[in-house]
Design a protein around this motif. Structure first.
Motif, PDB file in Angstrom:
ATOM      1  N   PRO A  94      22.593 -36.848 -59.816  1.00 51.96           N
ATOM      2  CA  PRO A  94      22.090 -35.938 -58.747  1.00 51.96           C
ATOM      3  C   PRO A  94      20.630 -35.497 -58.595  1.00 51.96           C
ATOM      4  O   PRO A  94      20.232 -34.674 -57.973  1.00 51.96           O
ATOM      5  CB  PRO A  94      22.811 -34.500 -59.340  1.00 51.96           C
ATOM      6  N   GLU A  95      19.931 -36.321 -59.423  1.00 47.61           N
ATOM      7  CA  GLU A  95      18.436 -35.967 -59.437  1.00 47.61           C
ATOM      8  C   GLU A  95      17.719 -36.546 -58.091  1.00 47.61           C
ATOM      9  O   GLU A  95      18.204 -37.464 -57.390  1.00 47.61           O
ATOM     10  CB  GLU A  95      17.729 -36.573 -60.438  1.00 47.61           C
ATOM     11  N   LEU A  96      16.938 -35.632 -57.705  1.00 50.96           N
ATOM     12  CA  LEU A  96      15.962 -35.962 -56.420  1.00 50.96           C
ATOM     13  C   LEU A  96      14.792 -36.624 -56.713  1.00 50.96           C
ATOM     14  O   LEU A  96      14.432 -36.719 -57.895  1.00 50.96           O
ATOM     15  CB  LEU A  96      15.566 -34.549 -55.704  1.00 50.96           C
ATOM     16  N   CYS A  97      14.012 -36.994 -55.616  1.00 53.12           N
ATOM     17  CA  CYS A  97      12.891 -38.017 -55.631  1.00 53.12           C
ATOM     18  C   CYS A  97      11.866 -37.235 -55.839  1.00 53.12           C
ATOM     19  O   CYS A  97      10.682 -37.674 -56.380  1.00 53.12           O
ATOM     20  CB  CYS A  97      12.869 -38.941 -54.536  1.00 53.12           C
ATOM     21  N   SER A  98      11.818 -35.810 -55.416  1.00 50.93           N
ATOM     22  CA  SER A  98      10.668 -35.164 -55.498  1.00 50.93           C
ATOM     23  C   SER A  98      11.131 -33.577 -55.622  1.00 50.93           C
ATOM     24  O   SER A  98      12.347 -33.407 -55.376  1.00 50.93           O
ATOM     25  CB  SER A  98       9.712 -35.252 -54.398  1.00 50.93           C
ATOM     26  N   PHE A  99       9.993 -32.641 -56.069  1.00 51.57           N
ATOM     27  CA  PHE A  99      10.627 -31.413 -55.942  1.00 51.57           C
ATOM     28  C   PHE A  99      10.718 -30.738 -54.692  1.00 51.57           C
ATOM     29  O   PHE A  99      10.089 -30.946 -53.572  1.00 51.57           O
ATOM     30  CB  PHE A  99       9.359 -30.530 -56.683  1.00 51.57           C
ATOM     31  N   PRO A 100      11.826 -29.987 -54.494  1.00 51.52           N
ATOM     32  CA  PRO A 100      12.125 -29.362 -53.377  1.00 51.52           C
ATOM     33  C   PRO A 100      10.922 -28.245 -53.027  1.00 51.52           C
ATOM     34  O   PRO A 100      10.547 -27.579 -53.652  1.00 51.52           O
ATOM     35  CB  PRO A 100      13.379 -28.521 -53.309  1.00 51.52           C
ATOM     36  N   SER A 101      10.374 -28.366 -51.546  1.00 46.47           N
ATOM     37  CA  SER A 101       9.267 -27.416 -51.267  1.00 46.47           C
ATOM     38  C   SER A 101       9.349 -27.306 -49.705  1.00 46.47           C
ATOM     39  O   SER A 101      10.021 -27.831 -49.050  1.00 46.47           O
ATOM     40  CB  SER A 101       7.945 -27.991 -51.509  1.00 46.47           C
ATOM     41  N   ALA A 102       8.590 -26.080 -49.420  1.00 43.64           N
ATOM     42  CA  ALA A 102       8.584 -25.670 -48.046  1.00 43.64           C
ATOM     43  C   ALA A 102       7.295 -25.102 -47.749  1.00 43.64           C
ATOM     44  O   ALA A 102       6.764 -24.432 -48.589  1.00 43.64           O
ATOM     45  CB  ALA A 102       9.805 -24.757 -47.745  1.00 43.64           C
ATOM     46  N   ASN A 103       6.872 -25.238 -46.460  1.00 40.67           N
ATOM     47  CA  ASN A 103       5.697 -24.467 -45.868  1.00 40.67           C
ATOM     48  C   ASN A 103       6.154 -23.680 -44.669  1.00 40.67           C
ATOM     49  O   ASN A 103       6.502 -23.832 -43.923  1.00 40.67           O
ATOM     50  CB  ASN A 103       4.786 -25.575 -45.329  1.00 40.67           C
ATOM     51  N   VAL A 104       5.675 -22.126 -45.057  1.00 40.04           N
ATOM     52  CA  VAL A 104       6.047 -21.155 -44.116  1.00 40.04           C
ATOM     53  C   VAL A 104       4.777 -20.423 -43.531  1.00 40.04           C
ATOM     54  O   VAL A 104       3.951 -20.324 -44.201  1.00 40.04           O
ATOM     55  CB  VAL A 104       6.993 -20.184 -44.883  1.00 40.04           C
ATOM     56  N   SER A 105       5.002 -20.097 -42.283  1.00 43.57           N
ATOM     57  CA  SER A 105       3.930 -19.392 -41.716  1.00 43.57           C
ATOM     58  C   SER A 105       4.090 -17.801 -41.883  1.00 43.57           C
ATOM     59  O   SER A 105       5.173 -17.410 -41.610  1.00 43.57           O
ATOM     60  CB  SER A 105       3.628 -19.717 -40.175  1.00 43.57           C
ATOM     61  N   LEU A 106       2.948 -17.213 -42.131  1.00 46.36           N
ATOM     62  CA  LEU A 106       2.790 -15.582 -42.121  1.00 46.36           C
ATOM     63  C   LEU A 106       2.307 -14.885 -41.028  1.00 46.36           C
ATOM     64  O   LEU A 106       2.053 -13.865 -40.852  1.00 46.36           O
ATOM     65  CB  LEU A 106       2.483 -15.256 -43.287  1.00 46.36           C
ATOM     66  N   LEU A 107       2.539 -15.838 -39.941  1.00 47.12           N
ATOM     67  CA  LEU A 107       1.991 -15.178 -38.693  1.00 47.12           C
ATOM     68  C   LEU A 107       3.142 -14.760 -37.482  1.00 47.12           C
ATOM     69  O   LEU A 107       4.242 -15.249 -37.797  1.00 47.12           O
ATOM     70  CB  LEU A 107       1.128 -16.071 -37.793  1.00 47.12           C
ATOM     71  N   GLY A 108       2.879 -14.277 -36.506  1.00 43.88           N
ATOM     72  CA  GLY A 108       3.935 -13.863 -35.789  1.00 43.88           C
ATOM     73  C   GLY A 108       4.127 -14.805 -34.654  1.00 43.88           C
ATOM     74  O   GLY A 108       3.875 -15.960 -34.795  1.00 43.88           O
ATOM     75  N   GLU A 109       5.076 -14.640 -33.833  1.00 45.31           N
ATOM     76  CA  GLU A 109       5.574 -15.429 -32.599  1.00 45.31           C
ATOM     77  C   GLU A 109       4.393 -16.266 -31.756  1.00 45.31           C
ATOM     78  O   GLU A 109       4.401 -17.114 -31.345  1.00 45.31           O
ATOM     79  CB  GLU A 109       6.660 -14.915 -32.047  1.00 45.31           C
ATOM     80  N   HIS A 110       3.358 -15.184 -31.624  1.00 50.07           N
ATOM     81  CA  HIS A 110       2.434 -15.639 -30.809  1.00 50.07           C
ATOM     82  C   HIS A 110       1.132 -15.687 -31.754  1.00 50.07           C
ATOM     83  O   HIS A 110      -0.072 -15.406 -31.086  1.00 50.07           O
ATOM     84  CB  HIS A 110       2.375 -14.530 -29.678  1.00 50.07           C
ATOM     85  N   ARG A 111       1.290 -16.080 -32.670  1.00 51.15           N
ATOM     86  CA  ARG A 111       0.175 -16.453 -33.499  1.00 51.15           C
ATOM     87  C   ARG A 111      -0.783 -15.193 -33.957  1.00 51.15           C
ATOM     88  O   ARG A 111      -2.051 -15.080 -34.113  1.00 51.15           O
ATOM     89  CB  ARG A 111      -0.960 -17.501 -33.204  1.00 51.15           C
ATOM     90  N   GLU A 112      -0.131 -13.929 -33.960  1.00 50.01           N
ATOM     91  CA  GLU A 112      -0.727 -12.758 -34.161  1.00 50.01           C
ATOM     92  C   GLU A 112      -0.557 -12.407 -35.534  1.00 50.01           C
ATOM     93  O   GLU A 112       0.307 -12.708 -36.406  1.00 50.01           O
ATOM     94  CB  GLU A 112      -0.138 -11.622 -33.303  1.00 50.01           C
ATOM     95  N   LYS A 113      -1.430 -11.605 -35.954  1.00 50.50           N
ATOM     96  CA  LYS A 113      -1.344 -11.074 -37.668  1.00 50.50           C
ATOM     97  C   LYS A 113      -0.368 -10.099 -37.807  1.00 50.50           C
ATOM     98  O   LYS A 113       0.050  -9.538 -36.935  1.00 50.50           O
ATOM     99  CB  LYS A 113      -2.713 -10.323 -37.820  1.00 50.50           C
TER     100      LYS A 113
END
Length: 311
Positions: A94-113
């Motif tokens: 059951p081992e994976l080939c790499s560590f599970p990772s995710a990149n998430v944005s902390l901006l709004g829907e219209h790229r606002e702060k």
């Protein structure tokens, strides 16, 4: 049979027998008309006052709503994590080939702060793990978080350990027997939700704003149902009162705005709205008494010189 005409009053005479004039007839009684006019004026003034009060109330609500929306940021920002990993290796089991990772944005829907400058935030990670034999045998594993700014520049990094809560075999059997109906119908699952506090006091920097976060689970055997990143604001001072006591803050804020606007309106009316008062004309009776009955002009009173007084 008619009534005889009413005689006119006798003329007024002075001490020497001269005629000064006839007295003016009595004025008709206008109490009813004056009362009706007074009631109409009061109704009109009351309507204008009520309209002005409602207008000030609407302006107070608008000012408080604008201040609340601009001053109080979002209390919590929730972002789902879509974990990715490599699967191009020949890893057995059951081992994976790499560590599970995710990149998430902390901006709004219209790229606002979304994060407010200078505000403290608590960043936590929610993991939903099945109670599978692999996760029970996994033990502890590490989770890392990296907040980055423009251009991928790292701003802050944190790492925490996590593991499933221990349950004995007897406790698992009793839990399965108690919730067997929900498990069979699909309304519940045999899983655990872990909440890890990655950063307890993260402050947003106005010079290097946060653009996103990178999450990595450093285990190749972990099994997940889902993950969510939660950013919760730590309010203090006025923001704490606005968030935890919204109704009381709204009543006090609107009442304060209404009082201030009412005082400003009253001061403006007293300063510029009343204008310059015109002098009131003298009554008609005083003007007729001062005239001569022969049309000579004004008052004919005169004073004697000292020589005439001596003679």
């Amino acid at each position: 049979m008619g009534f005889p005409p009413r005689p006119s009053p006798p003329p007024l005479r002075d001490g020497s027998g001269g005629v000064l004039g006839r007295p003016s007839p009595p004025a008709p009684h206008l109490g009813g008309a004056a009362g009706a006019g007074g009631r109409g004026g009061r109704c009109c003034g009351g309507g204008l006052g009520l309209s002005l009060a409602l207008l000030l109330l609407w302006a107070s609500l608008f000012l408080y709503g604008s201040f609340y929306w601009a001053y109080l940021p979002a209390a919590a920002v929730l972002r789902p994590l879509h974990l990715a990993f490599r699967s191009d290796c020949d890893s057995p089991g059951p081992e994976l080939c790499s560590f599970p990772s995710a990149n998430v944005s902390l901006l709004g829907e219209h790229r606002e702060k979304v994060l407010l400058y200078g505000q403290l935030y608590r960043i936590s990670l929610e993991l939903e793990l099945p109670e599978s034999p692999v996760n029970r045998e996994l033990g502890m594993f590490m989770v890392t978080l990296t907040c980055y700014g423009a251009g991928g520049r790292p701003l802050a990094t944190a790492a925490r350990s996590a593991m499933l809560h221990y349950r004995s075999r007897l406790l698992r059997a009793l839990h399965t027997a108690a919730f067997a109906g929900l498990f069979l119908s699909g309304f519940a699952e045999q899983s655990q939700t872990l909440e890890l506090e990655l950063m307890g006091r993260y402050r947003e920097d106005p010079y290097t704003p946060t653009m996103g976060a990178f999450v990595e689970i450093r285990s190749r055997r972990v099994q997940l149902y889902g993950a969510r990143l939660r950013v919760h604001a730590h309010f203090s001072g006025l923001r704490y009162l606005l968030y935890h006591f919204p109704l009381t803050s709204a009543v006090l804020g609107v009442a304060g705005n209404w009082t201030l606007l009412a005082l400003l309106t009253l001061g403006g009316y007293l300063q510029w709205g009343r204008g310059t008062r015109r002098p009131r004309p003298p009554p008609a009776g005083h003007a007729e008494r001062g005239r001569s009955p022969r049309g000579g002009g004004g008052d004919r009173s005169f004073s004697l010189s000292p020589k005439c007084r001596g003679t």
